[in-house]
Write a protein that holds these residues in place. Structure first.
Motif, short mmCIF file in Angstrom:
data_model
loop_
_atom_site.label_atom_id
_atom_site.label_comp_id
_atom_site.label_asym_id
_atom_site.label_seq_id
_atom_site.Cartn_x
_atom_site.Cartn_y
_atom_site.Cartn_z
N LEU A 283 0.84 -1.20 0.00
CA LEU A 283 0.00 0.00 0.00
C LEU A 283 0.87 1.24 0.00
O LEU A 283 1.95 1.26 0.59
CB LEU A 283 -0.90 0.02 1.24
N ARG A 284 0.36 2.30 -0.60
CA ARG A 284 1.08 3.58 -0.64
C ARG A 284 0.62 4.50 0.49
O ARG A 284 0.69 5.72 0.40
CB ARG A 284 0.87 4.23 -2.00
N ILE A 285 0.13 3.91 1.55
CA ILE A 285 -0.27 4.64 2.75
C ILE A 285 0.32 3.91 3.95
O ILE A 285 0.40 2.68 3.96
CB ILE A 285 -1.81 4.74 2.89
N PRO A 286 0.77 4.63 4.98
CA PRO A 286 1.43 3.99 6.11
C PRO A 286 0.49 3.70 7.26
O PRO A 286 -0.41 4.47 7.56
CB PRO A 286 2.46 5.05 6.51
N GLY A 287 0.69 2.56 7.91
CA GLY A 287 -0.08 2.27 9.12
C GLY A 287 -0.69 0.89 9.14
O GLY A 287 -1.27 0.44 8.15
N ARG A 288 -0.56 0.21 10.29
CA ARG A 288 -1.12 -1.14 10.43
C ARG A 288 -2.64 -1.12 10.31
O ARG A 288 -3.24 -2.07 9.79
CB ARG A 288 -0.69 -1.71 11.79
N HIS A 289 -3.28 -0.04 10.76
CA HIS A 289 -4.74 0.01 10.67
C HIS A 289 -5.18 0.07 9.21
O HIS A 289 -6.26 -0.44 8.85
CB HIS A 289 -5.31 1.17 11.47
N TYR A 290 -4.36 0.65 8.34
CA TYR A 290 -4.70 0.68 6.92
C TYR A 290 -4.53 -0.70 6.27
O TYR A 290 -5.21 -1.03 5.30
CB TYR A 290 -3.87 1.73 6.20
N VAL A 291 -3.61 -1.49 6.81
CA VAL A 291 -3.48 -2.88 6.34
C VAL A 291 -4.78 -3.63 6.59
O VAL A 291 -5.28 -4.36 5.73
CB VAL A 291 -2.30 -3.58 7.05
N LEU A 292 -5.34 -3.44 7.77
CA LEU A 292 -6.59 -4.14 8.10
C LEU A 292 -7.76 -3.61 7.27
O LEU A 292 -8.62 -4.39 6.84
CB LEU A 292 -6.89 -3.98 9.59
N ASP A 293 -7.78 -2.31 7.00
CA ASP A 293 -8.81 -1.75 6.12
C ASP A 293 -8.71 -2.36 4.73
O ASP A 293 -9.72 -2.74 4.12
CB ASP A 293 -8.66 -0.22 6.03
#
Length: 471
Positions: A283-293
């Motif tokens: 993903l081109r966005i940072p953050g573990r919560h974005y992985v789950l999204d």
């Protein structure tokens, strides 16, 4: 709420009171793109309005009974939840006997005849809806979509697609998600919020149980079982014999992310579907919560029968949504980001992402608590979450639809930040905040503004001050 929600094509001409908001502007765009005559009014010129004007929508500044024009029998007025009963356009619509619809009914009207995938949850709705939309677009599914922010891929928050799918952000804050009857749904998480609306945590969680009960029996529910509240919905789905798809990093997840790596502005992970490795996503966005999204969006796309390769391409093309870790600019080595986070869990997630972005630099955060009722309940937890930053500036509470309470201010949050006093400041006057941030920031740092209110205005002001300070 009307007893019967008519399809959008049967609403006649439609006027929107509060058309500049994320929710109403999305509905207006879908209707206008579908050939319905749409007008609207708002007291602010928001980023959602240019794309409506491009469609020929007449938008009035301010509220006046005359803005309803010659609307009459068979025509409709969609009203923002922020409008008061004495709004002159609402009062005039009642006087004329026009069909009055809340936001939720307006969106439901546009869903008629489409296969709806609704995205719900306390946090992450906008990002997950956006990720799913990008994934479907990459698979040439051409969905209709309605998102609570500007989608970077299209520059809009809604479109009327030619395909059968409709991806909709389903908001629980005012009970709107209980109006929809989706074919499928994604629930990101369930943690108590909006208790000014629901009263108790039990009532809030019960609303999600009711939401699951509205999903088509032939459809499915995707839920992140890393979150206890969302995991509880497994039993609700089982009681209805509804297909349940668990996602997460945990071993009980059906669609699972493993080998997660957060580095700089990216988040990479390998996807397992029922034990089978499908491939790696970056993903081109940072953050573990974005992985789950992203995992929730991916699981929904897979269960809709779409190919992993196309879905992955869509996820990897996503560069963000307005006000979700949005880069506002960089001056003299200081990068400024803005995000909508206003709950402790959201704050923690975005600070983790900011830490990844900062690398060897520091994280300087400005936070504006949102709502007196929320701050009263979660102010201490907000402050504790902010402790993950290096420097913290707390504004006063953004009141929105509530009256002030002298006992509940931003000082409550600032006092709970577990950092040395010299690294925390309560700055109640928003006009003083940009200078405070500039005084604390240095080259290599990430400055992050957090909150659901007017704090979004501060990022550009910080950048302007940094430019003025250049030699």
């Amino acid at each position: 709420m009307p007893d019967e929600i008519l399809p959008a094509d049967d609403l006649g001409r439609v006027h929107f009171v509060g058309i500049g908001g994320a929710g109403l502007s999305a509905i207006a765009r879908i209707m206008a793109a579908s050939g319905i005559e749409v007008t609207g009014s708002d007291d602010a010129d928001t980023p959602f309005l240019p794309s409506l004007r491009e469609l020929g929508v007449t938008i009035h500044r301010g509220y006046d009974a005359e803005h309803l024009g010659d609307l009459g029998a068979g025509d409709s007025v969609v009203v923002t939840t922020a409008a008061r009963e004495d709004n002159p356009e609402v009062a005039e619509a009642r006087r004329r006997g026009l069909r009055l619809l809340p936001r939720s009914a307006g969106l439901a009207a546009t869903m008629a005849g489409r296969q709806v995938v609704a995205v719900a949850g306390t946090h992450g709705k906008t990002t997950t809806t956006s990720l799913l939309t990008c994934a479907l677009l990459a698979c040439d599914a051409d969905p209709t979509y309605a998102v609570g922010g500007l989608l970077s891929t299209t520059g809009r928050n809604a479109d009327a697609g030619a395909g059968p799918l409709f991806v909709a952000e389903a908001d629980e804050s005012d009970g709107a998600f209980l109006v929809y009857s989706p074919f499928a749904a994604v629930v990101t998480n369930v943690a108590a919020d909006h208790l000014d609306q629901w009263g108790t945590e039990e009532a809030y969680r019960a609303a999600f149980t009711e939401f699951v009960g509205r999903i088509d029996s032939d459809g499915f529910l995707v839920a992140c079982t890393d979150d206890p509240g969302a995991a509880d919905l497994r039993a609700v789905a089982a009681a209805r014999d509804l297909t349940f798809v668990a996602v997460g990093e945990g071993e009980d997840a059906e669609v699972r992310a493993v080998d997660v790596v957060l580095e700089g502005g990216t988040s990479a992970f390998t996807v397992l579907d029922r034990g089978e490795e499908l491939g790696r996503v970056t993903l081109r966005i940072p953050g573990r919560h974005y992985v789950l999204d992203a995992l929730g969006a991916l699981a929904a796309g897979l269960r809709l029968g779409l190919p992993f390769a196309g879905l992955r391409a869509g996820l990897e093309s996503f560069t963000g949504t307005g006000r979700r870790m949005e880069l506002k600019g960089e001056v003299d080595g200081v990068r400024v980001y803005d995000s909508y986070a206003h709950q402790p869990i959201e704050i923690a997630g975005d600070l983790e992402a900011a830490r990844s972005l900062a690398g060897e630099g520091r994280v300087v955060v400005a936070y504006q608590p949102h709502l007196v009722s929320r701050t009263r309940l979660f102010g201490t937890a907000m402050g504790q979450a902010l402790g993950a930053a290096d420097e913290v500036v707390v504004l006063d509470v953004y009141l929105a639809r509530e009256d002030p309470d002298p006992a509940v201010t931003g000082a409550l949050v600032a006092g709970a930040v577990p950092l040395p006093p010299e690294r925390v400041a309560f700055v109640p006057d928003q006009a003083d905040v940009p200078a405070e941030l500039v005084a604390r920031a240095r080259p290599g740092d990430v400055v992050l503004t957090l909150g659901a209110g007017s704090i979004t205005e501060i990022g550009p002001q910080v950048l302007d001050l940094l430019r003025r300070a250049l030699p």
